[in-house]
Every structure is written in structure tokens, then in C-alpha cells.
Write a protein that holds these residues in place. Sequence first.
Motif, mmCIF file in Angstrom:
data_model
loop_
_atom_site.group_PDB
_atom_site.id
_atom_site.type_symbol
_atom_site.label_atom_id
_atom_site.label_comp_id
_atom_site.label_asym_id
_atom_site.label_seq_id
_atom_site.Cartn_x
_atom_site.Cartn_y
_atom_site.Cartn_z
ATOM 1 N N ALA A 306 0.828 -1.215 0.000
ATOM 2 C CA ALA A 306 0.000 0.000 0.000
ATOM 3 C C ALA A 306 0.861 1.262 0.000
ATOM 4 O O ALA A 306 1.830 1.366 0.762
ATOM 5 N N GLY A 328 -1.215 -5.885 -7.690
ATOM 6 C CA GLY A 328 -0.906 -7.116 -8.408
ATOM 7 C C GLY A 328 -0.133 -8.073 -7.548
ATOM 8 O O GLY A 328 0.220 -7.768 -6.412
ATOM 9 N N GLN A 360 -7.869 1.430 -6.921
ATOM 10 C CA GLN A 360 -7.306 1.088 -8.227
ATOM 11 C C GLN A 360 -8.371 0.444 -9.091
ATOM 12 O O GLN A 360 -9.095 -0.429 -8.611
ATOM 13 N N ARG A 435 -3.570 -7.970 3.854
ATOM 14 C CA ARG A 435 -3.421 -9.387 3.562
ATOM 15 C C ARG A 435 -4.172 -10.129 4.655
ATOM 16 O O ARG A 435 -4.148 -9.673 5.813
HETATM 17 P P1 ADP Z 1 5.548 -11.294 -2.150
HETATM 18 O O1 ADP Z 1 5.384 -9.917 -1.564
HETATM 19 O O2 ADP Z 1 4.903 -12.364 -1.319
HETATM 20 O O3 ADP Z 1 6.887 -11.589 -2.650
HETATM 21 P P2 ADP Z 1 4.005 -10.422 -4.408
HETATM 22 O O4 ADP Z 1 4.941 -9.420 -4.927
HETATM 23 O O5 ADP Z 1 3.338 -11.311 -5.347
HETATM 24 O O6 ADP Z 1 4.691 -11.375 -3.442
HETATM 25 O O7 ADP Z 1 2.979 -9.676 -3.478
HETATM 26 C C1 ADP Z 1 1.633 -9.584 -3.755
HETATM 27 C C2 ADP Z 1 0.923 -8.927 -2.603
HETATM 28 O O8 ADP Z 1 1.355 -7.585 -2.429
HETATM 29 C C3 ADP Z 1 -0.568 -8.809 -2.799
HETATM 30 O O9 ADP Z 1 -1.214 -10.005 -2.474
HETATM 31 C C4 ADP Z 1 -0.907 -7.682 -1.841
HETATM 32 O O10 ADP Z 1 -1.072 -8.140 -0.516
HETATM 33 C C5 ADP Z 1 0.299 -6.799 -1.894
HETATM 34 N N1 ADP Z 1 0.040 -5.652 -2.766
HETATM 35 C C6 ADP Z 1 0.392 -5.507 -4.046
HETATM 36 N N2 ADP Z 1 -0.005 -4.304 -4.514
HETATM 37 C C7 ADP Z 1 -0.636 -3.677 -3.499
HETATM 38 C C8 ADP Z 1 -1.283 -2.405 -3.341
HETATM 39 N N3 ADP Z 1 -1.330 -1.520 -4.324
HETATM 40 N N4 ADP Z 1 -1.827 -2.109 -2.138
HETATM 41 C C9 ADP Z 1 -1.768 -2.991 -1.123
HETATM 42 N N5 ADP Z 1 -1.171 -4.193 -1.202
HETATM 43 C C10 ADP Z 1 -0.616 -4.538 -2.367
#
Ligand code: ADP
Length: 561
Positions: A306, A328, A360, A435
Motif C-alpha cells: 500500500a 498485483g 485502483q 493481507r
Molecule cells: P511477495 O510480496 O509475497 O513476494 P508479491 O509481490 O506477489 O509477493 O505480493 C503480492 C501482494 O502484495 C498482494 O497479495 C498484496 O497483498 C500486496 N500488494 C500488491 N499491490 C498492493 C497495493 N497496491 N496495495 C496494497 N497491497 C498490495
Amino acid sequence: MLQGRMMDRPLLIIDILKHAADAFPAVEVVSRTVEGPVHRYGYADAYRRVARLAHALKQLGVEEGDRVATVAWNTYRHFELYYGVSGVGAVCHTINPRLFEDQLEYIVNHAGDRAVFVDADLVPLAEKMAARFGCVEHWVVMTDRERMPETTLPGALCYEELLADKPETYDWPELDERAAAAMCYTSGTTGNPKGALYHHRSTVLHALGLLAAGVVPLRQGSVVMPAVPMFHVQAWGQPYAAPIAGAKIVLPGRKLDGGSLRELMEAEGVTVTLGVPTVWLGLLAHLRETGGTLTTLKHLMSGGSAAPVSMVRAYEEEFGVAVSQGWGMTETSPVCACGADGPRMDAARGDARYALKLKQRRLFGVEFRLVGDDGEPAPLDGESQGELQCRGPWVVGGYYDDEAATADAMTGDGWFRTGDVASIDGEAMLQIADRTKDLIKSGGEWISSIDLENEAMSHPEVAEAAAIAMPHPRWQERPMLVVAPRKGASPTADDIRGHLEGRVARWWMPDDIVFVDELPHTATGKVSKLRLRERFGNRVPPAARTLPSETEPWTSITPTR
Ligand code: ADP
């Protein structure tokens, strides 16, 4: 069925670069190299070098479907591997060098990587790991002969030497668009990392989807700098979207600190950039400390976690840069929702504008639904929350060779469970609350750590803040706030509490506030709640904090916002 009479041409990644070489031959790919100097060439040069690379891969015996790993920063050689490896029908497996050694060992062996391409400065890491990577047959160091380091990597080859004598054209195979092209493992805070295996079709459609959304403007004349590493979910699709649009791409190499990014942005006239909030907080701190400005940057996309509203406001009001947020996951290629422009945004002013900036809009191509605790769909009214599930042509249908993880992640009717809790309004605008595993459950009610952090970070002396749960005998969990103050500032817990008063519901008020010099971050630059929980999760709430009386259960207090 009456079949349409259109050609059935596959969507292939190499055709993106071929298009750019034909249509925008001189538009540049600029890199800050690992060795130091800035390197630049046009898309036509890149395409010729990718042909040479394809011949080199064949010489190494790389076959269709083989996994070829990269352990590398954002530079033109990594860009060439994105295209060359997928072009010959193999799978470009980008690896995050900041992962723990056990994770690296698991990932490489699980993927069965046959070759590893490694940046020169990461050779020591590769040497340390080589004995544990049983499947690897070839090591290629991504540099030239003069800069080739002494290495114990078995049979180490030099990238430039490998390309030097190869032809500049390649007869690209006409692959099935559903052939695997790229792969990326989620860092996996619990359990083993899981592999997302993208295909040509998903990758091309994702890039087109990004361009169609238009929130991150890419066209001829745009200059885009992915400040998100190329090992992290294909640098959010920018190395594919930029050549389609004819935009210049600036690859910042290894250094993502504020000073290095600003210098490169100014020198190359960057107009749009993308990265995680930690990187943007770093740049903001640098700009404020040095009195620096951003004279060419118009748009900044923040994603991966976020974006604090205070940060969005600062970029817009102090530096004239429009900020949009993307949502994403590794499993979703990654971008599924982005920004919030349009008449509603144009009309919004002040706080309402920034509240809208937290949302978004879903991209064309993907679908969202919310599922409540009871397993029933939650209404899309902008208020109700539920687990976000999605599907679409660039969303995983399962993990690579991991049936157990696949069964956990996919619903019976073919949707992907994101593990995020969100609301969606009547205009397909998504707002992530948390999350699932980061939500704080107090007295049966959820507290959004994102909201709490956002309010804390609007305190002028706070650089970064994270809210985690601490166990509580009566309320199950209570929030605690871990705060990293801005350089030179020393706010007290009472200052923070005073600031939060009236901004969050009373029962959201953290029971404990602790200060640290810096918050821990994950390998992808996000605040590591796992490490915070390890350090603080068992803290007992200070006895002195007043608990609400039995007659005033927290859950009955109406939020003040
Ligand atoms: P990791 O952080 O586990 O390595 P990812 O990069 O795939 O894996 O993370 C995805 C997670 O990041 C999403 O499930 C969400 O919780 C968080 N996330 C991604 N974009 C946003 C956003 N704009 N706002 C809040 N949370 C986000």
C-alpha cells in the motif's frame, strides 16, 4: 458454431521486440551497468543482439521448455535474456538474489534450471551456491572479457564472448502461444516458494492490458524507468510494454537509492517510473534532504504494497508528480488494477482526492470477486469486505509442479484466491484493506493494518510505520505500531497517539508503540511483517495502557471516520 474467418497468429514475446526494431529502431534502451558506465543502444541493436544470444543458447544445448535462470539487476543484458530465452522457446526464470540461501536452493532445483546467467557482482553469491544447484550445467557471467572476474564457477563462460561470433539474425521458431516463456517464484513468507509459470500469450496480453489502461502513460516520446527489479515479476511488464509503445526505457542497474535514481531520471528525461513504496519513500527523503527537484518526471506508479497517502500527497503537492497505485501479485503477472484517473478523479479535491488515490481500477481482461467469511459473495458496494479472488488470461491457473499449493490457491470454479482482503465499489475500483494474515482481529472485529499505518505515516515526523497484532488474553489480538522516525526527528508515543486520535476509531488505537531506526524489509522491498512479528509479536501490552471497560466493548464503538 459459425467460425470467424480471421488468421490464427500466435502472440509471441519475440514479436514485441521485432516490432520495436522495425518501427522504433533508434528509440533507446539505456542502462546503468553493473560495471558503472551508462550503456545505450536502440531497439534495432537490441534485436540483433538478441538474435546472437539465441544462437549462443542453442550452442549451449538449450531446448524448448528448458529453464534458464537469471540472477541479475536491471540492465540491457537482462533485457536481452527476457527476449532471447523465450524466443528460442525456453523459459526465462528470474531469480531474486536477495532471497535466503535455502530459498535459492529450493527454487533453482525445483525449477530444474539448466543454465544460470549471473551479473558479475553477483558471482560470489553464485559461487557460494553452485554446489547446491545440482541441475545447473552452464554458468554465464554477464560481462565482457576485460571485466570477467576470477571465478570458481565450473566452466564459467563470458556473455560477450559467447555472443561475439554469432549471426545477427535468427530464424525464430513459431511457438505455441501457450508455451511457457518466463517464470518467477513468490518469496513465500511461509512454506516453500511457489512458481508462477507465464506463457507468451499471458505476457503479451498483460503488456497490452497495461497499455490499454493508460494510467501509466507509455507512448512514443515517453521515457519509462522500471525501478522495480527485473527479477521481480518481469519488472511489472515494462520491458514488454515499452517496446510495444515505442517508449524509451531506462534500466537503473543495481542502485535504487534516491540519489542514484534521481540522477538517472534527470539525465535521461524520465517521464514515468514504477516501483514499490519503499523505493519512493527513499527518493522522497533524498529530495527533501537535498532540496532536489524532479524536472521531467510526470507519473509515478507505486505498487507491491500500500502506498502511504502522505507519500502520494508529497509527490503531488511538493514535486508535481502524479501518483497512481497498482495492485498485483507474482501470480497475476502482476498488474490487475491500476490508478484511478478519469472524471471522478478530476473532480475530486483535497482529502477526497487522496482517498480516491488509494483505490485502483480493474484492468480490462481480468475479473474480480469478493468472498465473505461465510463463503458467500460480498456485495461490490465500496464498503463490504471479502477475500479478493480473480481470474483472467494473465492470472495463474496453478503453480509449477506443486499440486498442494495449487489446490490451496484455486477455487473449485477456477478462480485464484489472492489472500488479500478488499472492498470494490460500483465502478470496479478496488481498495485493499490487508493481507488476510496481516489483519488484526480485536474482540471479533478486524482492524486494517494498512489504514492504521497510513494514518501513522501522515505524522510529519514518521518515515515509515507498520502495524502488527500482539496477542491479548481478552481481545484475542491488539494492534501495536512499530515506527521508524524521519531522520533527525524523535516523536514520542504520546505524539503519535495524539495524532491518531480522531483519525482512527478508538478501539483501533495501538496498545503499544515502539520506535526503531529502520523497519525490516523483504527481498522485494516490502516491510517484513514476519520479522516484526518475530521480534515484537509476543510483547505483552503495557499494563498501564487503559483497556476499555466491560461495559464499553470496543466492537460497539462506531469508527470516528
Ligand atoms: P511477495 O510480496 O509475497 O513476494 P508479491 O509481490 O506477489 O509477493 O505480493 C503480492 C501482494 O502484495 C498482494 O497479495 C498484496 O497483498 C500486496 N500488494 C500488491 N499491490 C498492493 C497495493 N497496491 N496495495 C496494497 N497491497 C498490495
